[in-house]
Structure formats: C-alpha cells, structure tokens
Design an enzyme around this catalytic site. Structure first.
Site, PDB file in Angstrom:
ATOM      1  N   ASP A 225       0.799  -1.221   0.000  1.00 18.81           N
ATOM      2  CA  ASP A 225       0.000   0.000   0.000  1.00 18.81           C
ATOM      3  C   ASP A 225       0.840   1.283   0.000  1.00 18.81           C
ATOM      4  O   ASP A 225       1.882   1.359   0.655  1.00 18.81           O
ATOM      5  CB  ASP A 225      -0.841  -0.027   1.289  1.00 18.81           C
ATOM      6  CG  ASP A 225      -1.788   1.134   1.423  1.00 18.81           C
ATOM      7  OD1 ASP A 225      -2.761   1.175   0.672  1.00 18.81           O
ATOM      8  OD2 ASP A 225      -1.550   2.003   2.292  1.00 18.81           O
ATOM      9  N   GLU A 301       1.173  -0.742  -5.051  1.00 19.24           N
ATOM     10  CA  GLU A 301       0.290   0.395  -5.308  1.00 19.24           C
ATOM     11  C   GLU A 301       1.095   1.687  -5.290  1.00 19.24           C
ATOM     12  O   GLU A 301       1.567   2.119  -4.245  1.00 19.24           O
ATOM     13  CB  GLU A 301      -0.799   0.490  -4.230  1.00 19.24           C
ATOM     14  CG  GLU A 301      -1.847   1.540  -4.562  1.00 19.24           C
ATOM     15  CD  GLU A 301      -2.328   2.359  -3.378  1.00 19.24           C
ATOM     16  OE1 GLU A 301      -1.599   2.515  -2.383  1.00 19.24           O
ATOM     17  OE2 GLU A 301      -3.451   2.872  -3.482  1.00 19.24           O
TER      18      GLU A 301
HETATM   19  C1  GLC Z   1      -3.894   3.450  -0.228  1.00 19.65           C
HETATM   20  C2  GLC Z   1      -5.208   2.738  -0.103  1.00 19.65           C
HETATM   21  C3  GLC Z   1      -6.255   3.708   0.321  1.00 19.65           C
HETATM   22  C4  GLC Z   1      -5.863   4.276   1.666  1.00 19.65           C
HETATM   23  C5  GLC Z   1      -4.454   4.856   1.614  1.00 19.65           C
HETATM   24  C6  GLC Z   1      -3.938   5.097   2.984  1.00 19.65           C
HETATM   25  O1  GLC Z   1      -3.905   4.404  -1.212  1.00 19.65           O
HETATM   26  O2  GLC Z   1      -5.514   2.116  -1.312  1.00 19.65           O
HETATM   27  O3  GLC Z   1      -7.530   3.144   0.386  1.00 19.65           O
HETATM   28  O4  GLC Z   1      -6.763   5.262   2.062  1.00 19.65           O
HETATM   29  O5  GLC Z   1      -3.548   3.971   1.005  1.00 19.65           O
HETATM   30  O6  GLC Z   1      -3.641   3.876   3.606  1.00 19.65           O
END
Ligand code: GLC
Length: 581
Positions: A225, A301
C-alpha cells in the site's frame, strides 16, 4: 442458491474454440487477480459488514469464474478510520471480519480450490491506537523514533506551528500535535494514521517480521500500500523539514488545505521507497529458498510517474514488484480518449518494460470510480474485453465482472474519511464510498450481501436487475462475457502471442494475438457512437471466415456466429473477439 450458481456456471461456461493451452507457467504469470474489499463482499453473520467466512463461502464462485488469486484489502485489527488502512495490530484479525481460525479456514479452502490468497501490506503508517505508537509517544527504548516526530516551529507571535506546510492526502495539515510527547507527528493520511519512520532500521526490520509472519500462514504474497509516501526527505542540517512549493498554476487547485495545492517534492516518490521494494522482493525470494514452495508475489500500489512505475519492476540489477499496478493505464484512459491515444498508452507500457517482466492492466480499485461509471456503461464490456485480452496480468476489482456501477451515497451516508473531510457540496469529488458498495449477488434483500437491516454502505440501486445470479442465468451477460474471456486467456495465443495493435480513425482499435501453432485472434473495439464497416483483412489476414468468440452485451453478434472478416460491421460502443477459422 449457491448450488444454482454452480449449476449455471457448469452449463454455460464452455468455449467454442479449439483448445490450445499454453505451456506451463508459474502460477502468477498471465493470471487474473481479483481484488476483494472484505467489508463489501459477503456478510456471513448478519451484522451488515462483510467478513472472512463470507469470503470463504464464495471462493468457489471465484474459482468457477476462473480467477488465479484474490487480493484482500486489509483484514487486520483496526479502529476502521480508513476502513482497515489504519492498522492497530499487524498480527491480529479485525474482529468484525472474524478470527485467526476463520482466516486459516479461508486459506485452507483457497488451497483446495487452487486460488492464491494475497494480503494487503500497509507499511507507511499505523493507527495511533497501535501499541508501537503508544510506546513511541512514551519514548520507550527502541520506539523513540518509530514515527516521524518534530518539535514544530514558533511563529513571530510566539505561537507554536507545525514543522512544515505539508498537507495530508485527506486534507489539512499533515502534522498533528501530541500533548503527551509534546511533539508533532506526521500523518500523510488521516490524523489517526501515523507515518512510520522508515529511516529507522528498527522499523524496516519490524515490518519485515510482519511480512514473514503472514507468509508463514500460507499466503502467496502481498499487495503493498501507498508506496510513494513511505519516505520523506530527511530534515536539513538544522533538523528542519522543508516546506513544499505551491503548484505553479494555483487555479488548478486554489484551496490551500487541499493536498493538490502543493508540489510534493519532499513527501512523495523519494528514491528510497523503490529501494525498499527491492528489499522486500529479496525477502520473498529468500523466504522461498528457505521454506520452498512456489513463488510469492508482490503487487505494488503507486500513483507515480511512468518512469517510476518502470523502476518498481526493477532497475536492471535488482528486481522489484511483479505487478506494479498499471495506474498509468487506469488514469490515462479518459471517457473521450481517441483510439490512437489508447493505442499509444498501451504501446508505451509494452515498449518500456524492463526485460523479463510481464505487463499488467488495471482499470479500477477501491479508491477510484468504477470504470463502467467513468468510461460509460455501454462501453464497459468493450473495456473488459480490452483489459482481458492484452498480454500479461489482469487485475479485476470486485464487481467489475458483473459491470457494477458506482452507488449513490448521500452526504449523511458518507463514511470515507476523504469524503467526510470535504463538505456537502463537494464531497462526491472526494468520497470513495460509491465504488465500495456491497457486492450484488442476487435480487434478494441487500442484493444477497447481508441479512442485516442496515449494511455499512447501502447497496447500489440497480442490484435487482444487475446482479451475479441474473447474469449467470442469462444466455448473454457481462459475466458470461467475462467468463469467456478468462478462459480465452489460458490459450497459447492469448498468453504468448505478441500484441499487434493499431488505431483506425478516431474510434476503432484493432489488434491481433497469435502464437505459433495456435489460432489467430483479432479484437475489434469501436469506441464511438457510429457504426462503421471495416475490412479486417486489410489489417490482419483472417482469410474468408472468422468466428465470434464473444462480444459486448448490446452487440447483435452471437457467440459462434461465422462472418466474413472483409465485410465486418463494427457496431457502436461494441467490442468483439474473433478467431480465424
Ligand atoms: C492506499 C489505499 C487507500 C488508503 C491509503 C492510505 O492508497 O488504497 O484506500 O486510504 O492507502 O492507507
């Protein structure tokens, strides 16, 4: 009801094509990764919130559709400020979702079904309710610098001010004063999501321990993440964090409290973040060496530049992510994109990847409007066909396979922190609730998601006509199209065949996939509202006859139709997969 699901899947899922299965690959190659948002998938105990047993119950459905793996948004203990992305215990299952026993049962069931389970790993921050944070507040030995702490500055009036002008992704200052420790801590997301200090080797080691712990449960890897946020530029010689510059054209984002008002030169995309992914790749490789078994994957991500996305794959010497989510594809594809623009977007990725990696294609997730809403419901199948017939890995956000659209969520119903920090007139531009509504299983109460009177988010209004069961029953539906595509992906041409792609005029994209010894597949996508006749043979030699494998729901073509490729009619908004016969 599940028996009916099974029966319908068994009777409708045949492909009328010559079978030519590709040579053996590693399990994760050319796979289809299904993202489950656990809160919204299936509620097994009637509390209005999805849970692990609900997922376990429905794994067979995922298997029947043909997914390779499911990646789960966070399931760990959390006060749920950011619905699980605020973890208070990295080693425990969140009670609303179930127990460790439930999790083990889920993994065991997935093993039986040959579906890999991938967990979300959230390294950038923890909940302020995490034990580590409390220890850090108390300056317990070993935890003093676990988070990013600073005294702040003092203004001309002698008033205490945050250390820098940094803004949270969810709005307002990214610094929060902690009374007890008498310092500010950094939170790049919600106030209750404190940023870990990755410049501290103890943090790096701790997070590696977390990874090994979950690998030991038998999972097949991680989705990682918020990578670009992991490191901040180190303080200057005086120990100060520098202010970030305001964007050049403030008219694009005039609100000084909004994250988009600044250029995130010091809080985003520091090279150390990519380096950390290389370390984690090494960790999963080492883990495999020690414990055996098949490869464990990393999906990453990062909303970042194209060049950085390529670096996440590896830098030529070191390997990184197997699946650096292709947000370049997701974000560049616009409602009004021309055929040539889309071809260029795809070709750029295909031509820029380092050697030895696989492409991947993403059009949605729990942070973005669903693509059927964004790119037009009438074209949803067309984009599904595109995503599923490109080379490499495909990523599917739950509900995309049945063409779920964003739900309508009122201001009063809004629960996403990003939406709640906005106001009643603009929250819809910020809230991520609409793409997180419960899965639409059938036409019964709450779309078959839950027996509760209230669900954590309301079910989207169209569930009576748009749901999985109805689509399994129908001879032609989004789901039937999806299932055809997922089976098609297993054939040699779709796995190994090079991509030859071009645009014709503004609206038509045409491409072929053909591997030696297998048939030639040609895909024609008409993005526009105008019907167009086309001689496919001018572009790809399909000979005299082609068979329709699948086509968009509204198409007049039926699967199995035989047509003359030199007199092809490209219907408005329709995608078609053809095979040379
Ligand atoms: C990432 C997740 C998102 C979250 C953020 C903070 O972007 O996909 O949903 O709010 O991280 O953890």
């Amino acid at each position: 009801m599940m028996n009916l699901f099974r029966f319908l899947l068994a009777t409708t899922a045949f492909l009328a094509v010559r079978l030519n299965i590709a040579h053996t690959k590693e399990w994760w190659e050319n796979g289809n990764y299904y993202q489950i948002y656990p809160r919204s998938f299936r509620d097994s105990n009637g509390d209005g919130i999805g849970d692990l047993n609900g997922i376990t119950e429905r794994l067979q459905y995922l298997k029947d559709i043909g997914f390779t793996a499911a990646w789960l948004s966070p399931i760990f203990k959390s006060p749920m400020i950011d619905f699980g992305y605020d973890i208070s215990d990295f080693y425990a299952i969140h009670s609303e979702y179930g127990t460790m026993e439930d999790f083990k049962a889920l993994v065991a069931r997935a093993k039986q079904l040959d579906i890999r389970i991938i967990l979300d790993f959230v390294p950038n921050h923890t909940s302020d309710e995490c034990e580590w944070f409390e220890k850090s507040v108390n300056r317990e030995p070993g935890y003093e610098d676990f988070y990013v702490w600073h005294n702040g500055t003092v203004d001309a009036n002698g008033k205490r001010q945050p250390p820098s002008n940094w803004i949270s992704a969810f709005r307002y200052s990214a610094w929060e004063w902690n009374e007890k420790r008498q310092q500010y801590y950094l939170h790049q997301f919600a106030i209750k999501q404190a940023d870990l200090n990755f410049r501290n080797p103890l943090v790096v080691a701790k997070m590696k321990e977390v990874m090994r712990y979950w690998l030991d449960t038998g999972i097949s890897g991680f989705r990682i993440d918020a990578l670009p946020f992991m490191f901040e530029k180190a303080p200057d010689a005086n120990g100060n964090f520098l202010d970030e510059p305001v964007i050049d054209d403030v008219s694009i984002c005039p609100d000084p409290d909004d994250w988009c008002h600044l250029n995130h030169t010091y809080t985003l995309d520091q090279p150390e973040s990519i380096e950390m992914v290389y370390q984690w790749r090494e960790l999963v490789e080492q883990y495999r060496k020690q414990k055996g078994g098949e490869p464990r994957v990393l999906l990453t991500e990062a909303y970042t530049t194209f060049d950085n996305l390529m670096l996440y794959y590896g830098d030529g010497e070191r390997n990184g992510s197997m699946v650096p989510f292709n947000f370049y594809f997701m974000n560049s594809l616009k409602n009004q994109s021309t055929a040539q623009e889309i071809v260029d977007i795809i070709s750029r990725w295909m031509n820029s990847m380092p050697d030895g990696v696989l492409a991947n294609w993403v059009l949605g997730n729990h942070d973005n409007p669903r693509y059927s809403t964004r790119l037009g419901v009438q074209r949803a199948d067309l984009f599904t066909i595109l995503l599923q017939t490109l080379p490499g890995n495909a990523v599917t956000y739950y509900g995309e396979e049945i063409c779920m659209t964003d739900g309508k969520i009122t201001w009063e119903q809004t629960v996403d922190p990003s939406g709640c920090n906005a106001n009643p007139s603009n929250y819809e531009s910020y809230s991520r609730d609409p793409c997180r509504t419960p899965y639409q299983w059938d036409a019964s109460k709450n779309a078959g998601f839950s027996d509760a009177d209230n669900t954590w988010l309301p079910v989207a209004g169209n569930y009576r006509t748009n749901n999985a069961l109805a689509q399994l029953r129908a001879p032609k539906s989004h789901l039937q199209i999806f299932m055809k595509l997922i089976r098609l992906r297993k054939l040699r041409s779709l796995q190994d065949g090079p991509l030859k792609i071009k645009a014709i005029g503004n609206d038509i994209i045409i491409y072929s996939r053909e591997a030696p010894g297998d048939a030639m597949y040609v895909i024609v996508l008409n993005l526009g509202a105008r019907e167009q006749s086309l001689n496919i043979n001018q572009h790809f030699d399909m000979g005299r006859q082609a068979e329709v494998i699948t086509s968009s729901l509204q198409s007049a073509y039926n699967d199995g139709d035989i047509l003359d490729p030199s007199k092809y009619m490209a219907e408005p908004y329709v995608g078609v997969v053809l095979v040379k016969i």
